[in-house]
Write a protein that holds these residues in place. Structure first.
Motif, PDB file in Angstrom:
ATOM      1  N   TYR A  66       0.858  -1.185   0.000  1.00 31.33           N
ATOM      2  CA  TYR A  66       0.000   0.000   0.000  1.00 31.33           C
ATOM      3  C   TYR A  66       0.898   1.241   0.000  1.00 31.33           C
ATOM      4  O   TYR A  66       1.825   1.352   0.804  1.00 31.33           O
ATOM      5  N   PRO A  67       0.627   2.193  -0.932  1.00 29.98           N
ATOM      6  CA  PRO A  67       1.574   3.300  -1.115  1.00 29.98           C
ATOM      7  C   PRO A  67       1.411   4.453  -0.121  1.00 29.98           C
ATOM      8  O   PRO A  67       1.549   5.589  -0.504  1.00 29.98           O
ATOM      9  N   ASN A  68       1.097   4.144   1.123  1.00 31.52           N
ATOM     10  CA  ASN A  68       0.995   5.226   2.109  1.00 31.52           C
ATOM     11  C   ASN A  68       1.888   4.862   3.289  1.00 31.52           C
ATOM     12  O   ASN A  68       1.590   3.948   4.059  1.00 31.52           O
ATOM     13  N   ASN A  69       2.985   5.598   3.429  1.00 30.10           N
ATOM     14  CA  ASN A  69       3.975   5.272   4.456  1.00 30.10           C
ATOM     15  C   ASN A  69       3.453   5.468   5.872  1.00 30.10           C
ATOM     16  O   ASN A  69       3.901   4.810   6.805  1.00 30.10           O
ATOM     17  N   GLU A  70       2.504   6.399   5.984  1.00 27.57           N
ATOM     18  CA  GLU A  70       1.976   6.685   7.308  1.00 27.57           C
ATOM     19  C   GLU A  70       1.201   5.476   7.850  1.00 27.57           C
ATOM     20  O   GLU A  70       1.360   5.088   9.000  1.00 27.57           O
ATOM     21  N   TYR A  71       0.342   4.884   6.997  1.00 28.49           N
ATOM     22  CA  TYR A  71      -0.414   3.696   7.396  1.00 28.49           C
ATOM     23  C   TYR A  71       0.534   2.525   7.666  1.00 28.49           C
ATOM     24  O   TYR A  71       0.351   1.766   8.606  1.00 28.49           O
ATOM     25  N   GLN A  72       1.540   2.394   6.795  1.00 24.97           N
ATOM     26  CA  GLN A  72       2.513   1.305   6.967  1.00 24.97           C
ATOM     27  C   GLN A  72       3.238   1.457   8.308  1.00 24.97           C
ATOM     28  O   GLN A  72       3.437   0.478   9.039  1.00 24.97           O
ATOM     29  N   ALA A  73       3.603   2.679   8.644  1.00 22.10           N
ATOM     30  CA  ALA A  73       4.302   2.943   9.911  1.00 22.10           C
ATOM     31  C   ALA A  73       3.402   2.597  11.099  1.00 22.10           C
ATOM     32  O   ALA A  73       3.866   2.071  12.118  1.00 22.10           O
ATOM     33  N   PHE A  74       2.125   2.878  10.939  1.00 21.61           N
ATOM     34  CA  PHE A  74       1.143   2.567  11.988  1.00 21.61           C
ATOM     35  C   PHE A  74       1.069   1.054  12.216  1.00 21.61           C
ATOM     36  O   PHE A  74       1.089   0.577  13.359  1.00 21.61           O
ATOM     37  N   VAL A  75       1.010   0.312  11.100  1.00 16.26           N
ATOM     38  CA  VAL A  75       0.967  -1.154  11.173  1.00 16.26           C
ATOM     39  C   VAL A  75       2.241  -1.681  11.852  1.00 16.26           C
ATOM     40  O   VAL A  75       2.190  -2.530  12.747  1.00 16.26           O
ATOM     41  N   ASP A  76       3.395  -1.140  11.445  1.00 18.16           N
ATOM     42  CA  ASP A  76       4.681  -1.536  12.052  1.00 18.16           C
ATOM     43  C   ASP A  76       4.674  -1.307  13.553  1.00 18.16           C
ATOM     44  O   ASP A  76       5.118  -2.149  14.334  1.00 18.16           O
ATOM     45  N   ASN A  77       4.162  -0.143  13.918  1.00 15.47           N
ATOM     46  CA  ASN A  77       4.138   0.266  15.306  1.00 15.47           C
ATOM     47  C   ASN A  77       3.350  -0.708  16.180  1.00 15.47           C
ATOM     48  O   ASN A  77       3.836  -1.156  17.229  1.00 15.47           O
ATOM     49  N   VAL A  78       2.151  -1.038  15.717  1.00 13.97           N
ATOM     50  CA  VAL A  78       1.286  -1.947  16.477  1.00 13.97           C
ATOM     51  C   VAL A  78       1.916  -3.351  16.520  1.00 13.97           C
ATOM     52  O   VAL A  78       1.973  -3.982  17.573  1.00 13.97           O
ATOM     53  N   GLY A  79       2.429  -3.808  15.374  1.00 18.40           N
ATOM     54  CA  GLY A  79       3.058  -5.128  15.316  1.00 18.40           C
ATOM     55  C   GLY A  79       4.245  -5.227  16.262  1.00 18.40           C
ATOM     56  O   GLY A  79       4.373  -6.201  17.021  1.00 18.40           O
ATOM     57  N   ASN A  80       5.091  -4.210  16.242  1.00 22.04           N
ATOM     58  CA  ASN A  80       6.283  -4.235  17.090  1.00 22.04           C
ATOM     59  C   ASN A  80       5.928  -4.169  18.581  1.00 22.04           C
ATOM     60  O   ASN A  80       6.610  -4.765  19.410  1.00 22.04           O
ATOM     61  N   LYS A  81       4.862  -3.431  18.876  1.00 23.17           N
ATOM     62  CA  LYS A  81       4.421  -3.335  20.259  1.00 23.17           C
ATOM     63  C   LYS A  81       3.995  -4.716  20.780  1.00 23.17           C
ATOM     64  O   LYS A  81       4.314  -5.097  21.906  1.00 23.17           O
ATOM     65  N   LEU A  82       3.298  -5.473  19.925  1.00 27.57           N
ATOM     66  CA  LEU A  82       2.863  -6.823  20.308  1.00 27.57           C
ATOM     67  C   LEU A  82       4.070  -7.723  20.553  1.00 27.57           C
ATOM     68  O   LEU A  82       4.099  -8.507  21.506  1.00 27.57           O
ATOM     69  N   ILE A  83       5.070  -7.606  19.692  1.00 29.51           N
ATOM     70  CA  ILE A  83       6.256  -8.467  19.804  1.00 29.51           C
ATOM     71  C   ILE A  83       7.082  -8.107  21.032  1.00 29.51           C
ATOM     72  O   ILE A  83       7.467  -8.970  21.819  1.00 29.51           O
ATOM     73  N   ASN A  84       7.338  -6.804  21.193  1.00 33.17           N
ATOM     74  CA  ASN A  84       8.239  -6.369  22.263  1.00 33.17           C
ATOM     75  C   ASN A  84       7.696  -6.646  23.659  1.00 33.17           C
ATOM     76  O   ASN A  84       8.448  -6.633  24.624  1.00 33.17           O
ATOM     77  N   ASN A  85       6.398  -6.889  23.752  1.00 36.19           N
ATOM     78  CA  ASN A  85       5.809  -7.142  25.065  1.00 36.19           C
ATOM     79  C   ASN A  85       5.459  -8.609  25.304  1.00 36.19           C
ATOM     80  O   ASN A  85       4.759  -8.927  26.269  1.00 36.19           O
ATOM     81  N   SER A  86       5.910  -9.487  24.414  1.00 37.04           N
ATOM     82  CA  SER A  86       5.491 -10.891  24.562  1.00 37.04           C
ATOM     83  C   SER A  86       6.647 -11.860  24.285  1.00 37.04           C
ATOM     84  O   SER A  86       7.749 -11.445  23.912  1.00 37.04           O
ATOM     85  N   ILE A  87       6.344 -13.150  24.424  1.00 38.85           N
ATOM     86  CA  ILE A  87       7.345 -14.174  24.150  1.00 38.85           C
ATOM     87  C   ILE A  87       7.766 -14.181  22.684  1.00 38.85           C
ATOM     88  O   ILE A  87       8.780 -14.782  22.335  1.00 38.85           O
ATOM     89  N   ALA A  88       6.986 -13.527  21.814  1.00 35.48           N
ATOM     90  CA  ALA A  88       7.355 -13.471  20.388  1.00 35.48           C
ATOM     91  C   ALA A  88       8.759 -12.890  20.228  1.00 35.48           C
ATOM     92  O   ALA A  88       9.483 -13.214  19.285  1.00 35.48           O
ATOM     93  N   LYS A  89       9.136 -12.041  21.191  1.00 34.66           N
ATOM     94  CA  LYS A  89      10.454 -11.399  21.143  1.00 34.66           C
ATOM     95  C   LYS A  89      11.583 -12.401  21.377  1.00 34.66           C
ATOM     96  O   LYS A  89      12.706 -12.204  20.915  1.00 34.66           O
TER      97      LYS A  89
END
Ligand SMILES: [Zn+2]
Length: 261
Positions: A66-89
């Protein structure tokens, strides 16, 4: 003469079947992140390599990124938050989140090793950040649950047994039938395990796990009243998933440290 042939065929069939049963036993391992014993025939590094290799084609099939960096950054942000707070890390997986341009197909999926995708069609239907966390958490659950690797190993196993059956006594079709059912059952279990893990990741990252139910409602509405049979056979009914999600929420709210099924 015919019965002698049959005997030989049965012996060969049994030998092949034994080989695959033995091979499967030697491929059993306990998933350290879910506590579940599963059949796996590849290493985490191989999973990562397969995922990285297939990611560009998967993106291509859904109109590219999707050609919108802002939305992509939002998705990254939420994904990374899930990882950094769980065993996924703690897993060896390399997580990457991709927002795909596809405006029509309401979908999200994960490749082995950590490549996670969500289509714009689904992204645009979500009502809040918590629901996005629900979708991504579910997909991270597939990665950590090693579901693709397990399916690959299981289908090798059932194909092996089907071959043994067809050599043995023309039972190939019957055994193949069992194999297919098993794969479909695995599919349902995969979804439920991913929902369960998704709920856990949401709670750990401070999201409202109730919003996972909202995601199910969106999927249910998207499927429409005339759900195609494939959807019903390979995916658990959304209402059934909602029941299980509610159970997971009360289980993890009581004790977010428990893991396993
Ligand atoms: Zn899923």
């Amino acid at each position: 003469m015919r019965s002698k042939n049959l005997k030989i065929r049965l012996l060969i069939g049994a030998a092949i079947a034994l080989f695959f049963v033995f091979k499967r036993c030697s491929q059993q391992e306990v998933n350290p992140y879910t506590g579940r014993t599963q059949t796996i025939s590849m290493s985490s590094d191989e999973e990562i390599a397969i995922g990285l290799q297939s990611a560009p084609q998967m993106a291509q099939q859904h109109g590219g990124l999707y050609p919108n960096n802002e939305y992509q950054a939002f998705v990254d942000n939420v994904g990374n938050k899930l990882i950094n707070n769980s065993i996924a890390k703690q897993t060896p997986y390399k997580y990457e989140f991709h927002l795909l341009a596809d405006p029509n197909t309401i979908n999200a999926f994960a490749l082995p090793g950590g490549q996670v995708f969500i289509t714009y069609a689904l992204f645009s239907k979500l009502e809040n950040e918590d629901q996005l966390a629900g979708v991504l958490g579910h997909e991270i659950g597939h990665v950590l649950g090693r579901h693709s690797a397990e399916r690959i190993a299981e289908s090798d196993y059932w194909q092996g047994l089907a071959t043994a059956g067809s050599v043995g006594a023309d039972m190939g079709e019957m055994v193949a039938g069992i194999g297919q059912n098993t794969l479909l059952t695995n599919g349902r279990d995969d979804e439920l395990e991913s929902d369960d893990l998704g709920v856990l990741f949401m709670i750990k990252a401070g999201y409202n796990p109730e919003e996972m139910i909202g995601v199910m409602e969106i999927l249910k509405a998207a499927a429409g009243p005339n759900r195609i049979p494939e959807f019903q056979s390979t995916h658990p009914d959304p209402d059934n998933r909602i029941e299980k999600i509610k159970e997971a929420i009360s289980k993890y709210k009581k004790n977010p440290e428990i893991q396993g099924f």
